[in-house]
Scaffold this motif. Structure first.
Motif, mmCIF file in Angstrom:
data_model
loop_
_atom_site.group_PDB
_atom_site.id
_atom_site.type_symbol
_atom_site.label_atom_id
_atom_site.label_comp_id
_atom_site.label_asym_id
_atom_site.label_seq_id
_atom_site.Cartn_x
_atom_site.Cartn_y
_atom_site.Cartn_z
ATOM 1 N N ASP A 219 39.651 -14.354 7.402
ATOM 2 C CA ASP A 219 40.040 -15.293 6.346
ATOM 3 C C ASP A 219 41.320 -14.895 5.626
ATOM 4 N N VAL A 220 42.143 -14.044 6.255
ATOM 5 C CA VAL A 220 43.362 -13.548 5.599
ATOM 6 C C VAL A 220 44.579 -13.821 6.466
ATOM 7 N N THR A 221 45.651 -14.254 5.817
ATOM 8 C CA THR A 221 46.937 -14.406 6.499
ATOM 9 C C THR A 221 47.990 -13.619 5.731
ATOM 10 N N GLY A 222 49.100 -13.334 6.392
ATOM 11 C CA GLY A 222 50.142 -12.560 5.733
ATOM 12 C C GLY A 222 51.463 -12.658 6.457
ATOM 13 N N VAL A 223 52.492 -12.127 5.820
ATOM 14 C CA VAL A 223 53.839 -12.111 6.390
ATOM 15 C C VAL A 223 54.514 -10.814 5.963
ATOM 16 N N ALA A 224 55.322 -10.247 6.850
ATOM 17 C CA ALA A 224 55.990 -8.976 6.566
ATOM 18 C C ALA A 224 57.417 -9.017 7.075
ATOM 19 N N SER A 225 58.265 -8.182 6.472
ATOM 20 C CA SER A 225 59.670 -8.095 6.856
ATOM 21 C C SER A 225 60.097 -6.629 6.820
ATOM 22 N N PRO A 226 61.069 -6.237 7.649
ATOM 23 C CA PRO A 226 61.444 -4.817 7.735
ATOM 24 C C PRO A 226 62.314 -4.329 6.578
ATOM 25 N N VAL A 227 62.127 -3.060 6.255
ATOM 26 C CA VAL A 227 62.986 -2.338 5.310
ATOM 27 C C VAL A 227 63.704 -1.265 6.116
ATOM 28 N N PHE A 228 65.026 -1.257 6.050
ATOM 29 C CA PHE A 228 65.825 -0.322 6.834
ATOM 30 C C PHE A 228 66.425 0.767 5.949
ATOM 31 N N GLY A 229 66.628 1.928 6.549
ATOM 32 C CA GLY A 229 67.266 3.034 5.855
ATOM 33 C C GLY A 229 68.770 2.983 5.982
ATOM 34 N N PRO A 230 69.472 3.922 5.344
ATOM 35 C CA PRO A 230 70.941 3.932 5.388
ATOM 36 C C PRO A 230 71.501 4.057 6.802
ATOM 37 N N ASP A 231 70.735 4.662 7.717
ATOM 38 C CA ASP A 231 71.218 4.833 9.089
ATOM 39 C C ASP A 231 70.857 3.656 9.990
ATOM 40 N N GLY A 232 70.237 2.624 9.416
ATOM 41 C CA GLY A 232 69.917 1.438 10.196
ATOM 42 C C GLY A 232 68.571 1.468 10.889
ATOM 43 N N THR A 233 67.842 2.563 10.784
ATOM 44 C CA THR A 233 66.517 2.634 11.392
ATOM 45 C C THR A 233 65.484 2.024 10.450
ATOM 46 N N VAL A 234 64.442 1.447 11.025
ATOM 47 C CA VAL A 234 63.411 0.830 10.210
ATOM 48 C C VAL A 234 62.589 1.920 9.534
ATOM 49 N N LEU A 235 62.389 1.784 8.246
ATOM 50 C CA LEU A 235 61.620 2.758 7.484
ATOM 51 C C LEU A 235 60.210 2.270 7.200
ATOM 52 N N ALA A 236 60.092 0.986 6.902
ATOM 53 C CA ALA A 236 58.798 0.472 6.453
ATOM 54 C C ALA A 236 58.763 -1.031 6.633
ATOM 55 N N ALA A 237 57.589 -1.587 6.384
ATOM 56 C CA ALA A 237 57.412 -3.032 6.382
ATOM 57 C C ALA A 237 56.874 -3.448 5.029
ATOM 58 N N LEU A 238 57.492 -4.451 4.444
ATOM 59 C CA LEU A 238 57.022 -5.027 3.187
ATOM 60 C C LEU A 238 56.214 -6.271 3.526
ATOM 61 N N SER A 239 55.028 -6.401 2.936
ATOM 62 C CA SER A 239 54.167 -7.519 3.308
ATOM 63 C C SER A 239 53.574 -8.198 2.084
#
Length: 264
Positions: free
Chosen positions: A201-221
């Motif tokens: 019964d749950v839906t969600g959406v997430a987008s990437p958070v990148f570090g200064p070097d361009g690598t993905v650090l985390a996902a915000l949801s």
């Protein structure tokens, strides 16, 4: 041996000055000349002379008969690029999104094919999910996990797909080819959806958070009850917030990543 002397020979005048300045790091202020001489091992006359000279040029300032850091030292310190923690950069932006939507807001990283929730802000109108800070969840079955798999190292995805993908609901993607196609869409849109794939019964959406070097650090949801959260409306807010965190991290030359405990 006096700390002002090393195996390579007697320390320079500049080295002695730096040694004195280090005594103010984390010390209870102000610091007396006697305390500086005792901690550095410098002769008391030498310590007094260097303290007076450091005060004269503005690196220290007098506080009665003792000394404390001066304004010039503070000004120079402000020019040093400071490492930022992911939490520090994300928290205020997450709070704004939480206040605006009333839904659950999460920040997650990936480890060993799972997402680890490093921050969760629970919404009053959102479902009480069985997730906690430090808790883990299969990456393939969540919007945050899809983001981390889509933008993370290819070998992380390969290791995840090398194992059977656990089905959590009737909508969980368990076919490796179907998941790869889903992640291609995530890369193009820079956003991932959880359409009742982790909880019925749950839906969600997430987008990437990148570090200064361009690598993905985390996902915000952001997540909420199916039927009560409009994913097509909140996905823009999530992307914008993740971009704001990324831009803030870009101002730092280094980022302190969350320290995760090994998986047991």
């Amino acid at each position: 041996m006096c700390p002002a002397h090393r195996d390579e020979g007697e320390i320079s005048a500049l080295g002695r000055a730096a040694l004195i300045l280090k005594q103010f790091r984390g010390a209870e202020l102000p610091v007396s000349a006697a305390a500086v001489a005792r901690r550095t091992g410098l002769p008391r006359a030498t310590a007094h002379r260097l303290l007076r000279e450091l005060a004269r040029v503005g690196l220290l300032e007098r506080a009665g008969t003792a000394f404390r850091p001066g304004l010039l030292l503070f000004e120079l310190g402000q020019l040093v690029p400071q490492p930022r923690s992911l939490h520090e950069a994300a928290r205020k932006h997450m709070a704004v999104l939480h206040e605006a939507t009333g839904h659950n807001i999460g920040l997650a990283v990936e480890q060993d094919g799972e997402v680890v929730h490093v921050e969760i802000l629970r919404g009053e109108r959102a479902p009480r999910l069985p997730l906690r800070t430090g808790g883990r969840w299969p990456a393939h079955a969540s919007c945050s996990g899809k983001v981390m798999l889509a933008f993370g190292p290819a070998d992380h995805l390969d290791r995840t797909l090398a194992k059977p993908l656990k089905r959590l609901t009737a909508r969980t993607i368990t076919d490796p080819d179907a998941l790869r196609a889903e992640l291609d869409r995530v890369r193009r849109a820079r956003v991932a959806f959880d359409r009742q794939e982790s909880f019925r019964d749950v839906t969600g959406v997430a987008s990437p958070v990148f570090g200064p070097d361009g690598t993905v650090l985390a996902a915000l949801s952001i997540s909420g009850l199916a039927g009560r959260i409009n994913l097509s409306r909140v996905d823009a807010a999530v992307r914008t917030t993740a971009l704001a965190i990324t831009r803030e991290l870009a101002m730092a030359e280094s980022v302190v990543r969350p320290v995760l405990a090994p998986r047991r």
